[in-house]
Design a protein around this motif. Structure first.
Motif, PDB file in Angstrom:
ATOM      1  N   HIS A  88      -7.013  -4.080   5.226  1.00 53.10           N
ATOM      2  CA  HIS A  88      -6.164  -2.914   5.454  1.00 53.10           C
ATOM      3  C   HIS A  88      -6.866  -1.631   5.007  1.00 53.10           C
ATOM      4  O   HIS A  88      -6.883  -0.632   5.729  1.00 53.10           O
ATOM      5  CB  HIS A  88      -4.833  -3.080   4.716  1.00 53.10           C
ATOM      6  CG  HIS A  88      -4.014  -1.818   4.684  1.00 53.10           C
ATOM      7  ND1 HIS A  88      -3.339  -1.344   5.800  1.00 53.10           N
ATOM      8  CD2 HIS A  88      -3.792  -0.919   3.685  1.00 53.10           C
ATOM      9  CE1 HIS A  88      -2.732  -0.201   5.480  1.00 53.10           C
ATOM     10  NE2 HIS A  88      -2.991   0.076   4.190  1.00 53.10           N
ATOM     11  N   CYS A 112       0.720   3.855   1.509  1.00 55.08           N
ATOM     12  CA  CYS A 112       0.813   4.516   2.816  1.00 55.08           C
ATOM     13  C   CYS A 112       2.049   4.068   3.588  1.00 55.08           C
ATOM     14  O   CYS A 112       2.582   4.799   4.398  1.00 55.08           O
ATOM     15  CB  CYS A 112      -0.454   4.279   3.631  1.00 55.08           C
ATOM     16  SG  CYS A 112      -0.647   2.575   4.162  1.00 55.08           S
ATOM     17  N   CYS A 120      -5.809   1.653   6.775  1.00 56.52           N
ATOM     18  CA  CYS A 120      -5.046   2.582   5.942  1.00 56.52           C
ATOM     19  C   CYS A 120      -5.306   4.051   6.333  1.00 56.52           C
ATOM     20  O   CYS A 120      -6.448   4.513   6.306  1.00 56.52           O
ATOM     21  CB  CYS A 120      -5.386   2.355   4.469  1.00 56.52           C
ATOM     22  SG  CYS A 120      -4.303   3.321   3.398  1.00 56.52           S
ATOM     23  N   PRO A 121      -4.228   4.776   6.723  1.00 52.80           N
ATOM     24  CA  PRO A 121      -4.411   6.163   7.155  1.00 52.80           C
ATOM     25  C   PRO A 121      -4.985   7.057   6.049  1.00 52.80           C
ATOM     26  O   PRO A 121      -5.649   8.060   6.328  1.00 52.80           O
ATOM     27  CB  PRO A 121      -3.001   6.618   7.537  1.00 52.80           C
ATOM     28  CG  PRO A 121      -2.062   5.591   7.052  1.00 52.80           C
ATOM     29  CD  PRO A 121      -2.817   4.324   6.825  1.00 52.80           C
ATOM     30  N   TYR A 163      -5.276   6.411  -6.221  1.00 48.24           N
ATOM     31  CA  TYR A 163      -4.369   6.289  -5.075  1.00 48.24           C
ATOM     32  C   TYR A 163      -3.193   5.375  -5.392  1.00 48.24           C
ATOM     33  O   TYR A 163      -2.042   5.688  -5.105  1.00 48.24           O
ATOM     34  CB  TYR A 163      -5.170   5.750  -3.878  1.00 48.24           C
ATOM     35  CG  TYR A 163      -4.395   5.542  -2.602  1.00 48.24           C
ATOM     36  CD1 TYR A 163      -3.444   6.488  -2.152  1.00 48.24           C
ATOM     37  CD2 TYR A 163      -4.613   4.416  -1.824  1.00 48.24           C
ATOM     38  CE1 TYR A 163      -2.756   6.302  -0.972  1.00 48.24           C
ATOM     39  CE2 TYR A 163      -3.936   4.210  -0.632  1.00 48.24           C
ATOM     40  CZ  TYR A 163      -2.997   5.166  -0.207  1.00 48.24           C
ATOM     41  OH  TYR A 163      -2.321   4.966   0.969  1.00 48.24           O
ATOM     42  N   CYS A 178       0.849  -1.183   0.000  1.00 52.64           N
ATOM     43  CA  CYS A 178       0.000   0.000   0.000  1.00 52.64           C
ATOM     44  C   CYS A 178       0.895   1.246   0.000  1.00 52.64           C
ATOM     45  O   CYS A 178       1.898   1.272   0.717  1.00 52.64           O
ATOM     46  CB  CYS A 178      -0.904  -0.017   1.221  1.00 52.64           C
ATOM     47  SG  CYS A 178      -2.127   1.303   1.208  1.00 52.64           S
TER      48      CYS A 178
HETATM   49 ZN   LIG Z   1      -2.549   1.847   3.275  1.00 50.80          ZN
END
Ligand SMILES: [Zn+2]
Length: 505
Positions: free
Chosen positions: A446, A436, A451-452, A502, A434
């Motif tokens: 996640h 992040c 996930c932030p 993303y 990911c």
């Molecule tokens: Zn993430």
């Protein structure tokens, strides 16, 4: 109308003739080939001669013959001086009948027909745009399924074969994927379950049994002396001109008018009972109550009708003037009848009426299909991820009742979506991390819970779940509260709609 005369023709023993419009079918059975040959040729020439007489042409060019035993193939048949050759299959009223009566060719024929419709549907139903997925499901249920199951009472047993099951599943899979807008890599097991489409082979066997019930009047679910309820043939009904309307009760009533109240009842135990309450004018007290028991499979509607029938018999035998109040009238007498009817369902006696309704068989068959489907869903190696979320098909049914399934929810329910663990597994991205944090695999969990990047989206859902005291990411929990479920699917949508951007994929 002309053809009707042909159907009245006297035929030798072992012959049967039927027709649909101008399509005539002749079936000939015989103990040996000599007899088969002579009987067939005699009748064929009679039909041909009759045709010439009324200017209908049954020429050899328009006639097809098929033999259902290898021995019968050696018979020499002719019409108007021309030899008739046997064909390996014929198409009759939309069914391909093969010489071995295996119906594999028929199945192939209907599958081809359905596939052509599927290919057209593909133009209009893409995963992210085009017709609403619910429309794909509707087209499947109301167009495809009837095409496939048509006349399954005759050929449906072929659906039990492994190869047939496989072909049916691969056709059905396409529709199921469209109905939930799933990735093409989603398994058939998960796709059918999420789309809530009963496996097609099981549907065919249902229709097979229903039509067999119509043909034999019996069902394997009940003893043979309990037979199918049939509508009264039109020829036995009172002529419409002789049916009188509702008389004006107040004018017709005399002092000796007898009142009969009828009712039917059905309890969970399955028993059906009904009384006839006889009420002398004014006292409102039932003086005679008759109770009849119907077979456990009967419906309350049959009980109501049987009560009226018995009331009519009673009225014609005993009284000069009778008024029969059926349940729908809502009289005091009917309420007394209703109470007595409920008691009567507990009667221990042999049924006075024992014809089962078709709804009984349909219900039994559906229960059996759902059990078999659940067993397949559970034992299949496919769809493990979906099964971990929804262990039973009933869970999915509840889920679908409260929420629409769409492109984004399907991704989190199948684990086949734009998250990187999937993309990596199918070699679309070099890694599964990911953005992040380079060490965390980007799984559905996640994204939904950790996930932030989506913390803001998540907060609203979690607050709502805290408020309702629900575990925010457990589907069995979420199913308890419609609002929480809606917020969960909305969260999934918010995340998955941003995911491609993303991940930069
Ligand atoms: Zn993430």
């Amino acid at each position: 109308m002309i053809l009707d005369e042909l159907l009245d023709m006297q035929l030798p023993a072992g012959c049967h003739m039927q027709a649909f419009a101008d399509d005539v079918l002749l079936i000939v059975t015989a103990d040996n080939n000599e007899e088969l040959q002579s009987v067939s040729n005699t009748v064929l020439s009679e039909i041909s001669n009759w045709g010439t007489k009324v200017k209908l042409n049954f020429g050899p060019a328009k006639t097809q013959v098929i033999a259902f035993t290898p021995k019968a193939k050696s018979v020499q048949l002719h019409m108007d001086g021309t030899d008739l050759a046997f064909v390996p299959e014929i198409k009759l009223l939309g069914i391909v009948i093969d010489e071995k009566l295996k119906f594999k060719r028929h199945l192939k024929y209907v599958l081809g027909k359905a596939s052509r419709i599927y290919n057209k549907l593909c133009i209009y139903a893409r995963p992210t745009w085009g017709t609403h997925p619910e429309n794909s499901r509707t087209i499947y249920l109301h167009v495809i399924e009837p095409i496939i199951t048509y006349a399954a009472g005759i050929w449906g047993q072929v659906a039990m074969q492994k190869s047939a099951r496989k072909d049916l599943a691969s056709l059905q899979r396409g529709f199921a994927l469209k109905a939930i807008r799933a990735f093409r890599t989603v398994s058939t097991n998960a796709a059918l379950a999420l789309a809530q489409l009963i496996p097609l082979d099981l549907r065919i066997l249902e229709v097979h049994q229903i039509e067999q019930t119509r043909l034999t009047n019996t069902t394997p679910f009940l003893p043979e002396d309990v037979t199918l309820e049939r509508p009264t043939p039109a020829r036995e009904l009172l002529h419409p001109a002789l049916r009188v309307g509702k008389p004006d009760l107040d004018h017709e009533r005399t002092d000796d008018t007898q009142e009969i109240f009828t009712d039917g009842s059905k309890q969970d135990s399955g028993a059906v009972g009904l009384p006839l309450c006889l009420d002398p004018g004014g006292s409102q007290q039932p003086i005679i109550t008759k109770k009849f028991k119907l077979h456990d499979s009967c419906t309350v509607f049959q009980a109501e009708l049987f009560a009226i029938l018995e009331a009519c018999k009673w009225a014609t035998q005993k009284y000069q003037n009778t008024v029969i109040y059926t349940d729908s009238q809502g009289n005091v007498g009917n309420e007394a009848a209703d109470g007595a009817a409920k008691l009567a369902t507990l009667l221990h006696k042999t049924p006075d009426y024992r014809s089962f309704p078709m709804s009984f068989v349909k219900h039994k068959l559906r229960m059996r299909s759902l059990d078999l489907w659940q067993a397949r869903y559970t034992s299949s190696e496919q769809g493990q991820y979906t099964k971990s979320i929804f262990p039973t098909l009933t869970d999915i049914k509840h889920f679908r009742k409260h929420t629409d399934i769409h492109f984004h929810t399907t991704q989190i329910l199948t684990n086949h979506g734009f998250h990187k663990t999937y993309l990596h597994r199918f070699h679309i991205t070099p890694d599964d991390c990911c953005p992040c944090n380079t060490n965390t695999p980007q799984t559905v969990t996640h994204l939904l819970t950790d996930c932030p990047r989506f913390a803001a989206e998540r907060m609203r859902h979690e607050a709502l779940c805290v408020y309702h005291d629900i575990v925010p990411y457990s589907l069995p929990e979420l199913l308890k509260k419609e609002e929480a479920l809606a917020s969960y699917t909305e969260l999934a949508s918010r995340i998955y709609s941003k995911l491609k951007a993303y991940n930069g994929t």
